[in-house]
Design an enzyme around this catalytic site. Structure first.
Site, PDB file in Angstrom:
ATOM      1  N   HIS A  67      -7.396 -21.437  43.313  1.00  9.49           N
ATOM      2  CA  HIS A  67      -6.470 -20.412  43.799  1.00  9.49           C
ATOM      3  C   HIS A  67      -7.287 -19.210  44.307  1.00  9.49           C
ATOM      4  O   HIS A  67      -8.169 -18.713  43.615  1.00  9.49           O
ATOM      5  CB  HIS A  67      -5.535 -19.994  42.658  1.00  9.49           C
ATOM      6  CG  HIS A  67      -4.376 -19.163  43.099  1.00  9.49           C
ATOM      7  ND1 HIS A  67      -3.056 -19.528  42.849  1.00  9.49           N
ATOM      8  CD2 HIS A  67      -4.309 -17.990  43.764  1.00  9.49           C
ATOM      9  CE1 HIS A  67      -2.247 -18.604  43.341  1.00  9.49           C
ATOM     10  NE2 HIS A  67      -2.992 -17.651  43.900  1.00  9.49           N
ATOM     11  N   GLN A 115     -13.651 -11.206  42.633  1.00  4.18           N
ATOM     12  CA  GLN A 115     -14.013 -10.653  41.332  1.00  4.18           C
ATOM     13  C   GLN A 115     -14.666  -9.279  41.477  1.00  4.18           C
ATOM     14  O   GLN A 115     -15.245  -8.958  42.513  1.00  4.18           O
ATOM     15  CB  GLN A 115     -14.981 -11.604  40.604  1.00  4.18           C
ATOM     16  CG  GLN A 115     -14.387 -12.975  40.323  1.00  4.18           C
ATOM     17  CD  GLN A 115     -15.383 -13.918  39.666  1.00  4.18           C
ATOM     18  OE1 GLN A 115     -15.807 -13.720  38.533  1.00  4.18           O
ATOM     19  NE2 GLN A 115     -15.775 -14.950  40.387  1.00  4.18           N
ATOM     20  N   HIS A 140      -9.134 -16.091  45.029  1.00  2.48           N
ATOM     21  CA  HIS A 140      -9.358 -14.901  44.195  1.00  2.48           C
ATOM     22  C   HIS A 140     -10.737 -14.338  44.468  1.00  2.48           C
ATOM     23  O   HIS A 140     -11.593 -15.011  45.030  1.00  2.48           O
ATOM     24  CB  HIS A 140      -9.225 -15.255  42.704  1.00  2.48           C
ATOM     25  CG  HIS A 140     -10.348 -16.100  42.176  1.00  2.48           C
ATOM     26  ND1 HIS A 140     -10.481 -17.445  42.488  1.00  2.48           N
ATOM     27  CD2 HIS A 140     -11.413 -15.800  41.387  1.00  2.48           C
ATOM     28  CE1 HIS A 140     -11.566 -17.936  41.906  1.00  2.48           C
ATOM     29  NE2 HIS A 140     -12.157 -16.957  41.231  1.00  2.48           N
ATOM     30  N   ALA A 178     -16.992 -20.976  42.597  1.00  5.40           N
ATOM     31  CA  ALA A 178     -15.608 -20.697  42.201  1.00  5.40           C
ATOM     32  C   ALA A 178     -15.136 -21.755  41.202  1.00  5.40           C
ATOM     33  O   ALA A 178     -15.248 -22.952  41.470  1.00  5.40           O
ATOM     34  CB  ALA A 178     -14.707 -20.689  43.429  1.00  5.40           C
ATOM     35  N   GLU A 222     -37.771 -19.919  47.247  1.00  2.18           N
ATOM     36  CA  GLU A 222     -36.901 -18.739  47.206  1.00  2.18           C
ATOM     37  C   GLU A 222     -36.824 -18.171  45.781  1.00  2.18           C
ATOM     38  O   GLU A 222     -36.860 -16.951  45.588  1.00  2.18           O
ATOM     39  CB  GLU A 222     -35.495 -19.098  47.702  1.00  2.18           C
ATOM     40  CG  GLU A 222     -35.395 -19.369  49.189  1.00  2.18           C
ATOM     41  CD  GLU A 222     -35.824 -20.780  49.599  1.00  2.18           C
ATOM     42  OE1 GLU A 222     -36.230 -21.576  48.723  1.00  2.18           O
ATOM     43  OE2 GLU A 222     -35.746 -21.071  50.811  1.00  2.18           O
ATOM     44  N   HIS A 227     -23.609   3.943  53.661  1.00  2.83           N
ATOM     45  CA  HIS A 227     -22.345   3.325  54.075  1.00  2.83           C
ATOM     46  C   HIS A 227     -22.135   1.984  53.391  1.00  2.83           C
ATOM     47  O   HIS A 227     -23.088   1.270  53.135  1.00  2.83           O
ATOM     48  CB  HIS A 227     -22.346   3.132  55.580  1.00  2.83           C
ATOM     49  CG  HIS A 227     -22.458   4.419  56.314  1.00  2.83           C
ATOM     50  ND1 HIS A 227     -22.670   4.509  57.652  1.00  2.83           N
ATOM     51  CD2 HIS A 227     -22.395   5.696  55.872  1.00  2.83           C
ATOM     52  CE1 HIS A 227     -22.726   5.775  58.007  1.00  2.83           C
ATOM     53  NE2 HIS A 227     -22.577   6.507  56.939  1.00  2.83           N
ATOM     54  N   HIS A 249      -0.523 -20.732  45.841  1.00  2.00           N
ATOM     55  CA  HIS A 249      -1.750 -21.460  45.534  1.00  2.00           C
ATOM     56  C   HIS A 249      -2.515 -21.905  46.780  1.00  2.00           C
ATOM     57  O   HIS A 249      -3.745 -21.866  46.816  1.00  2.00           O
ATOM     58  CB  HIS A 249      -1.430 -22.687  44.670  1.00  2.00           C
ATOM     59  CG  HIS A 249      -2.637 -23.288  44.036  1.00  2.00           C
ATOM     60  ND1 HIS A 249      -3.138 -22.842  42.822  1.00  2.00           N
ATOM     61  CD2 HIS A 249      -3.483 -24.270  44.445  1.00  2.00           C
ATOM     62  CE1 HIS A 249      -4.219 -23.533  42.508  1.00  2.00           C
ATOM     63  NE2 HIS A 249      -4.446 -24.409  43.477  1.00  2.00           N
TER      64      HIS A 249
END
Lengths: 335, 335
Positions: free
Chosen positions: A181, A185, A183, A177, A307, A291, A130
């Site tokens: 933990h 996606q 991660h 998030a 924006e 690329h 964790h």
């Protein structure tokens, strides 16, 4: 920062062909950009396994179905797990139909288009522990995560009607998030998103004009941050966000170093990274200018109405200054 | 919300022609969208004039130069003031040159473009009283603010080399407002920003195909929120953000009502609004499909790596549900 008396500039680059306003009058000293939030403290680093965290080793049964793990031949000591997202933005059932379709057929106007929300939304758990973040892993550990991306992208390429795969990471609650933990996606889409098609058009035009790839042609002097044997990290010429970084894709070392430098220089800010790949249906003639690269954006500024309204960003930090600051960060060597 | 078991949809509309994923699996009840922050509490409503606030009546000398005030003939009892931004993103001196130009000429690659950062960045102070927000003003008071926008836009139109004017408001610190005193901003640009040119192209194509304006053709049944004599507020078919609202431009009443409804339904959330105008150099043949509208976005969700990477947004709320909820908000009548 040496920008206090510099004039604002409006810049665009040959990779994305989007305007950005770099506005030093709004600039602050680099120390002012240090993140106030200590995103690591969310994750209770004193505890290695958190009973309530489904991403921790031992809690695999609490997760949505597993797609694969690395290494594959083990059932317990996994390094990386790729699982389905429990709250997917798209549905992996190809028969998904829009509830709106009937309505649209009856009432829709010419310009309103609805597709059924078919696609894949997966989660890559980057460590069984964790408290371990991506920048804590060894370069080899980061490479395993990148190889898991690659393998999952290859699987998704084989699915008919998937046109684009977006890999991204939201680090820290304010960067989006919902799980502390570590991660990342993967979202596989049945359409090519606007930034990808704009980027492709822009890189194609540059290639037609010059015979070269606009990503390979990037200045490596004042915009360079670091380089490894084959790859470079740079502050892009028309950075959309302060301290935005691009890495022409490598396998582990430079990504780890860059995340570590960001963490040291800017007090472990929340950040997002995105891997910009090519659309899946590519011809060989398109390969010279498509690329992959990783874009890293620490969360240091707020997106406001300007924006949102224009799609044009105001960046208070000249990228050549960001490059210099990050080039000079001293990374402590481990014993 | 009636969306819990509905399938996700991918939608695009004829005004902006951009994809959005509407994903009800991530949907929450409308009460879950209520803002946690009470942005009004920032502004210390018990005090009418704040000695440290340069936007309050009596502190005019602390501001950057005034451009005009409403009404013009008074020196003290102004309702609205238009001033220069003390920290402008662009420089209003036409001789501004890019410090980078020399470097670019020597080292620039074909695709890297730098313009000197010429432009205007103004502030509209919407009330002399610190604690008064836009939704607190009378419909006539809101109309005065909109008329100040109009007058300033007309002045900026007369400046050579200004191509686009973006009016926007950031309400609440998390929406990007650095001053709690109610204000909005105008940025005049020497380039047409990407969202404006995309919108113009999209509306032109729709007009070519149908002979009609895509904004005028918007469904007014399930997407309608409110209407006044000549204007409507709607939840747009392919809303990019939860509870996003568009108002085909009117003079005060509908904007006030809409902001009040947002505040009542969603606990006074931070929000942004943007007025989408036409580029300044328009021919008369373009007029049939370039109507202005106001886009209002309450800050209810976080932008993560997926949105940053793709330019494609995930919205957890179907706009027809948002429209229904906002249509039914009861606005208390004043005695």
């Amino acid at each position: 920062m040496a920008t206090a008396n510099r004039n604002p500039e409006i810049r665009t680059d040959a990779v994305n062909n989007r305007w950005v306003i770099i506005s030093p009058a709004r600039s602050r000293r680099p120390s002012d950009f240090k993140s106030k939030s200590q995103s690591k403290s969310d994750s209770n680093p004193s505890s290695n396994a958190q009973p309530q965290c489904p991403f921790c080793a031992g809690n695999e049964h609490q997760c949505a179905p597993e797609i694969f793990r690395v290494p594959e031949d083990s059932t317990s000591d996994w390094k990386v797990r790729v699982i389905e997202n429990l709250y997917p933005a798209l549905s992996r059932h190809p028969e998904v139909k829009s509830d709106h379709e009937e309505y649209c057929q009856a009432n829709g106007t010419a310009g309103e288009v609805t597709l059924g929300g078919f696609g894949f939304h997966d989660v890559i758990i980057e460590s069984p522990v964790h408290s371990v973040h991506l920048s804590d892993l060894s370069p080899e550990g980061v490479a395993v995560v990148l190889l898991a991306y690659k393998k999952r992208i290859e699987q998704l390429c084989a699915v008919d009607s998937i046109s684009y795969v977006q890999v991204f990471k939201n680090h820290g609650a304010s960067a989006g998030a919902s799980m502390s933990h570590s991660h990342s996606q993967i979202l596989a889409l049945p359409v090519v998103p606007p930034t990808a098609s704009t980027r492709l058009d822009s890189m194609k035009e540059y290639h037609n004009q010059t015979g070269r790839c606009s990503l390979c042609d990037i200045h490596t002097d004042k915009f360079l941050i670091d380089e490894s044997t084959h790859f470079i990290s740079i502050a892009p010429f028309a950075s959309t966000f302060p301290f935005e970084i691009w890495i022409a894709i490598d396998l582990g070392g430079l990504l780890k170093l860059t995340l570590l430098k960001l963490s040291l220089q800017l007090n472990d800010p929340p950040y997002n990274f995105m891997i910009h790949t090519s659309p899946l249906q590519m011809t060989s003639s398109q390969l010279p200018y498509t690329h992959w690269y990783i874009q890293i954006v620490p969360q240091l500024s707020t997106i406001g109405g300007f924006e949102m309204g224009t799609g044009c960003y105001i960046n208070p930090v000249f990228p050549e200054d960001a490059a210099k600051i990050l080039r000079e960060v001293e990374v402590p060597k481990k014993d």
